[in-house]
Design a protein around this motif. Structure first.
Motif, PDB file in Angstrom:
ATOM      1  N   TYR A   1       3.948   2.794   7.731  1.00 38.44           N
ATOM      2  CA  TYR A   1       2.938   2.452   6.729  1.00 38.44           C
ATOM      3  C   TYR A   1       2.660   0.953   6.749  1.00 38.44           C
ATOM      4  O   TYR A   1       3.418   0.169   7.306  1.00 38.44           O
ATOM      5  N   GLY A   2       1.564   0.603   6.126  1.00 38.45           N
ATOM      6  CA  GLY A   2       1.185  -0.790   5.983  1.00 38.45           C
ATOM      7  C   GLY A   2       0.580  -0.996   4.609  1.00 38.45           C
ATOM      8  O   GLY A   2       0.675  -0.129   3.734  1.00 38.45           O
ATOM      9  N   VAL A   3      -0.056  -2.143   4.453  1.00 34.22           N
ATOM     10  CA  VAL A   3      -0.633  -2.516   3.177  1.00 34.22           C
ATOM     11  C   VAL A   3      -2.080  -2.913   3.387  1.00 34.22           C
ATOM     12  O   VAL A   3      -2.403  -3.653   4.320  1.00 34.22           O
ATOM     13  N   SER A   4      -2.941  -2.438   2.508  1.00 35.73           N
ATOM     14  CA  SER A   4      -4.332  -2.862   2.465  1.00 35.73           C
ATOM     15  C   SER A   4      -4.472  -3.819   1.290  1.00 35.73           C
ATOM     16  O   SER A   4      -4.109  -3.472   0.161  1.00 35.73           O
ATOM     17  N   LEU A   5      -4.971  -5.022   1.549  1.00 39.34           N
ATOM     18  CA  LEU A   5      -5.262  -5.978   0.482  1.00 39.34           C
ATOM     19  C   LEU A   5      -6.779  -6.082   0.363  1.00 39.34           C
ATOM     20  O   LEU A   5      -7.456  -6.407   1.329  1.00 39.34           O
ATOM     21  N   THR A   6      -7.292  -5.792  -0.813  1.00 42.24           N
ATOM     22  CA  THR A   6      -8.735  -5.901  -1.058  1.00 42.24           C
ATOM     23  C   THR A   6      -8.949  -7.041  -2.044  1.00 42.24           C
ATOM     24  O   THR A   6      -8.535  -6.955  -3.202  1.00 42.24           O
ATOM     25  N   ALA A   7      -9.573  -8.102  -1.544  1.00 42.23           N
ATOM     26  CA  ALA A   7      -9.897  -9.254  -2.391  1.00 42.23           C
ATOM     27  C   ALA A   7     -11.309  -9.039  -2.928  1.00 42.23           C
ATOM     28  O   ALA A   7     -12.254  -8.933  -2.158  1.00 42.23           O
ATOM     29  N   ARG A   8     -11.431  -8.948  -4.241  1.00 40.07           N
ATOM     30  CA  ARG A   8     -12.730  -8.723  -4.870  1.00 40.07           C
ATOM     31  C   ARG A   8     -13.270 -10.060  -5.379  1.00 40.07           C
ATOM     32  O   ARG A   8     -12.673 -10.711  -6.230  1.00 40.07           O
ATOM     33  N   TYR A   9     -14.399 -10.452  -4.800  1.00 44.51           N
ATOM     34  CA  TYR A   9     -15.087 -11.677  -5.186  1.00 44.51           C
ATOM     35  C   TYR A   9     -16.303 -11.312  -6.040  1.00 44.51           C
ATOM     36  O   TYR A   9     -16.637 -10.137  -6.184  1.00 44.51           O
TER      37      TYR A   9
ATOM     38  N   VAL B   1      -1.114   2.118   2.929  1.00 46.79           N
ATOM     39  CA  VAL B   1      -1.879   2.899   3.899  1.00 46.79           C
ATOM     40  C   VAL B   1      -0.914   3.418   4.957  1.00 46.79           C
ATOM     41  O   VAL B   1       0.064   2.765   5.296  1.00 46.79           O
ATOM     42  N   ILE B   2      -1.206   4.611   5.452  1.00 50.21           N
ATOM     43  CA  ILE B   2      -0.413   5.180   6.533  1.00 50.21           C
ATOM     44  C   ILE B   2      -1.061   4.741   7.838  1.00 50.21           C
ATOM     45  O   ILE B   2      -2.272   4.886   8.020  1.00 50.21           O
ATOM     46  N   ASN B   3      -0.257   4.183   8.734  1.00 43.72           N
ATOM     47  CA  ASN B   3      -0.778   3.706  10.014  1.00 43.72           C
ATOM     48  C   ASN B   3      -1.220   4.872  10.887  1.00 43.72           C
ATOM     49  O   ASN B   3      -0.839   6.016  10.652  1.00 43.72           O
ATOM     50  N   GLU B   4      -1.998   4.558  11.924  1.00 42.56           N
ATOM     51  CA  GLU B   4      -2.559   5.589  12.801  1.00 42.56           C
ATOM     52  C   GLU B   4      -1.497   6.468  13.446  1.00 42.56           C
ATOM     53  O   GLU B   4      -1.742   7.637  13.715  1.00 42.56           O
TER      54      GLU B   4
ATOM     55  N   GLU C   1       2.010  11.137  -0.001  1.00 43.18           N
ATOM     56  CA  GLU C   1       1.827  11.600   1.380  1.00 43.18           C
ATOM     57  C   GLU C   1       2.912  11.031   2.299  1.00 43.18           C
ATOM     58  O   GLU C   1       3.417  11.712   3.186  1.00 43.18           O
ATOM     59  N   MET C   2       3.289   9.768   2.058  1.00 42.12           N
ATOM     60  CA  MET C   2       4.349   9.136   2.858  1.00 42.12           C
ATOM     61  C   MET C   2       5.673   9.861   2.669  1.00 42.12           C
ATOM     62  O   MET C   2       6.418  10.074   3.630  1.00 42.12           O
ATOM     63  N   ILE C   3       5.952  10.266   1.440  1.00 38.03           N
ATOM     64  CA  ILE C   3       7.186  11.007   1.155  1.00 38.03           C
ATOM     65  C   ILE C   3       7.138  12.365   1.855  1.00 38.03           C
ATOM     66  O   ILE C   3       8.102  12.777   2.505  1.00 38.03           O
ATOM     67  N   GLU C   4       5.979  13.035   1.754  1.00 38.95           N
ATOM     68  CA  GLU C   4       5.806  14.355   2.364  1.00 38.95           C
ATOM     69  C   GLU C   4       5.992  14.301   3.886  1.00 38.95           C
ATOM     70  O   GLU C   4       6.601  15.188   4.479  1.00 38.95           O
TER      71      GLU C   4
ATOM     72  N   ALA D   1       3.101   8.799  -8.587  1.00 41.60           N
ATOM     73  CA  ALA D   1       2.971   7.732  -7.591  1.00 41.60           C
ATOM     74  C   ALA D   1       1.578   7.823  -6.965  1.00 41.60           C
ATOM     75  O   ALA D   1       0.877   8.822  -7.129  1.00 41.60           O
ATOM     76  N   SER D   2       1.193   6.779  -6.227  1.00 43.96           N
ATOM     77  CA  SER D   2      -0.125   6.785  -5.584  1.00 43.96           C
ATOM     78  C   SER D   2      -0.205   7.953  -4.602  1.00 43.96           C
ATOM     79  O   SER D   2       0.815   8.382  -4.050  1.00 43.96           O
ATOM     80  N   PRO D   3      -1.412   8.479  -4.358  1.00 49.14           N
ATOM     81  CA  PRO D   3      -1.551   9.600  -3.413  1.00 49.14           C
ATOM     82  C   PRO D   3      -0.983   9.271  -2.027  1.00 49.14           C
ATOM     83  O   PRO D   3      -0.365  10.132  -1.397  1.00 49.14           O
ATOM     84  N   VAL D   4      -1.164   8.041  -1.564  1.00 46.27           N
ATOM     85  CA  VAL D   4      -0.625   7.655  -0.254  1.00 46.27           C
ATOM     86  C   VAL D   4       0.902   7.646  -0.299  1.00 46.27           C
ATOM     87  O   VAL D   4       1.556   8.080   0.639  1.00 46.27           O
ATOM     88  N   MET D   5       1.471   7.178  -1.406  1.00 49.25           N
ATOM     89  CA  MET D   5       2.931   7.184  -1.556  1.00 49.25           C
ATOM     90  C   MET D   5       3.447   8.617  -1.467  1.00 49.25           C
ATOM     91  O   MET D   5       4.427   8.896  -0.768  1.00 49.25           O
TER      92      MET D   5
END
Length: 134
Positions: A53-61, A45-48, A127-130, A121-125
């Motif tokens: 950038y940072g990381v989003s962790l989604t734990a699916r239960y 994820v791109i920070n505000e 965008e980060m390069i761009e 690469a992921s869309p966020v990746m």
């Protein structure tokens, strides 16, 4: 022999894929037995401030999803306790290769590289390069 050194080597490959702009996706999967948690998804994820950038962790239960945000180094600390408890596999998808980290019943880790599943690469990746973040 323990799986920890191989896990660190795998995590280095995650970092390298982000630094080189080839990162597509990372997932922890294949649990031991029937567990409440089914998988954990790792996304960039791109920070505000739009310069870091940072990381989003989604734990699916079984009944819910919980999302948390971390730095790259924090994400490793958060994910490490889930290896062998309950996840046996971490899958890193890059545009260069699919890299699988596995732990067997004897507590031995291994890394397997295969042809890439993802062509981009992921869309966020991207965008980060761009934006020049990476």
């Amino acid at each position: 022999m323990s799986y920890e050194p191989i896990l660190k080597e795998f995590w280095q490959k995650v970092k390298e894929s982000i630094q080189s702009g080839t990162f597509a996706k990372l997932t922890l999967a294949k649990t031991i037995g029937d567990t409440e948690i089914k998988n954990i998804y790792f996304r960039l994820v791109i920070n505000e401030d739009e310069t870091t950038y940072g990381v989003s962790l989604t734990a699916r239960y079984k009944t819910e999803e919980i999302e948390s945000f971390h730095t790259l180094d924090e994400a490793f600390i958060v994910l490490t306790p889930y290896i062998k408890n309950p996840f046996l596999t971490a899958l890193l998808f890059t545009t260069d290769a699919d890299i699988t980290f596995k732990v067997n019943k004897k507590n031995v880790g291994s890394i397997i590289e295969q042809a890439p599943t993802f062509k981009n690469a992921s869309p966020v990746m991207l965008e980060m390069i761009e934006k020049g973040i990476i």
